[in-house]
Motif scaffolding. Structure first.
Motif, PDB file in Angstrom:
ATOM      1  N   GLN A  39      25.724 -65.900  64.598  1.00 24.18           N
ATOM      2  CA  GLN A  39      27.003 -66.563  64.384  1.00 24.18           C
ATOM      3  C   GLN A  39      27.687 -66.771  65.721  1.00 24.18           C
ATOM      4  O   GLN A  39      28.045 -65.792  66.399  1.00 24.18           O
ATOM      5  CB  GLN A  39      27.900 -65.760  63.447  1.00 24.18           C
ATOM      6  N   PRO A  41      30.898 -68.307  68.030  1.00 19.64           N
ATOM      7  CA  PRO A  41      32.349 -68.367  67.818  1.00 19.64           C
ATOM      8  C   PRO A  41      32.770 -69.649  67.122  1.00 19.64           C
ATOM      9  O   PRO A  41      32.407 -70.746  67.542  1.00 19.64           O
ATOM     10  CB  PRO A  41      32.895 -68.304  69.253  1.00 19.64           C
ATOM     11  N   GLY A  42      33.504 -69.500  66.038  1.00 18.70           N
ATOM     12  CA  GLY A  42      34.017 -70.656  65.317  1.00 18.70           C
ATOM     13  C   GLY A  42      33.011 -71.388  64.467  1.00 18.70           C
ATOM     14  O   GLY A  42      33.311 -72.460  63.932  1.00 18.70           O
ATOM     15  N   ALA A  92      25.958 -65.985  70.764  1.00 18.63           N
ATOM     16  CA  ALA A  92      26.331 -65.672  69.385  1.00 18.63           C
ATOM     17  C   ALA A  92      26.191 -64.170  69.174  1.00 18.63           C
ATOM     18  O   ALA A  92      25.622 -63.459  70.004  1.00 18.63           O
ATOM     19  CB  ALA A  92      25.433 -66.406  68.396  1.00 18.63           C
ATOM     20  N   GLN A 121      25.805 -58.649  70.368  1.00 19.57           N
ATOM     21  CA  GLN A 121      26.310 -59.833  71.054  1.00 19.57           C
ATOM     22  C   GLN A 121      25.331 -60.304  72.125  1.00 19.57           C
ATOM     23  O   GLN A 121      24.852 -59.507  72.941  1.00 19.57           O
ATOM     24  CB  GLN A 121      27.653 -59.529  71.710  1.00 19.57           C
ATOM     25  N   THR A 123      25.363 -63.226  75.096  1.00 20.58           N
ATOM     26  CA  THR A 123      26.176 -64.197  75.815  1.00 20.58           C
ATOM     27  C   THR A 123      25.334 -64.805  76.930  1.00 20.58           C
ATOM     28  O   THR A 123      24.804 -64.071  77.770  1.00 20.58           O
ATOM     29  CB  THR A 123      27.431 -63.548  76.406  1.00 20.58           C
TER      30      THR A 123
END
Length: 126
Positions: A39, A41-42, A92, A121, A123
């Motif tokens: 998932q 962000p947003g 994500a 996480q 990144t």
């Protein structure tokens, strides 16, 4: 009660690699088909990859084909996601998930999975 614990996330540069691990505790991994989701962000949670309980069926989202590889070691109760040539769009939270029933073509459907980890996480900086 089965628990899933992801590890291996972190912050990397574009083009780097990471290997995520998902340790299954409380039940035998060989009972489960396994999947990885993510998932951003947003955005909605999306399917990344799946592997059947005996490893003979593997599926990937199109955007990760050729870059990511899912594998499992039932003796270690662990599923892996090797991620190579990472891109910023791979940023994500990554979740592993377990399905007690055979997925048989429904690998990308979240509702087919019975157990989920807390996520790790990833990144990727460009």
């Amino acid at each position: 009660q089965v628990q899933l614990a992801e590890s291996g996330g972190g912050s990397v540069q574009a083009g780097d690699s990471l290997r995520l691990s998902c340790l299954v505790v409380g039940r035998t991994l060989s009972w489960y088909d396994m999947g990885w989701f993510r998932q951003a962000p947003g955005k909605k949670t999306e399917f990344v990859a799946s592997i059947s309980r005996n490893g003979d069926s593997i599926n990937y989202q199109d955007s990760v084909k050729g870059r990511f590889a899912i594998s499992r070691d039932n003796a270690k109760n662990t599923v892996y996601l090797q991620m190579n040539s990472l891109k910023s769009e791979d940023t994500a939270v990554y979740y592993c998930a377990a399905s007690l029933t055979s997925l048989n073509g429904r690998e990308s459907y979240r509702e087919e999975y019975d157990h989920w980890g807390q996520g790790t996480q990833v990144t990727v900086s460009s």
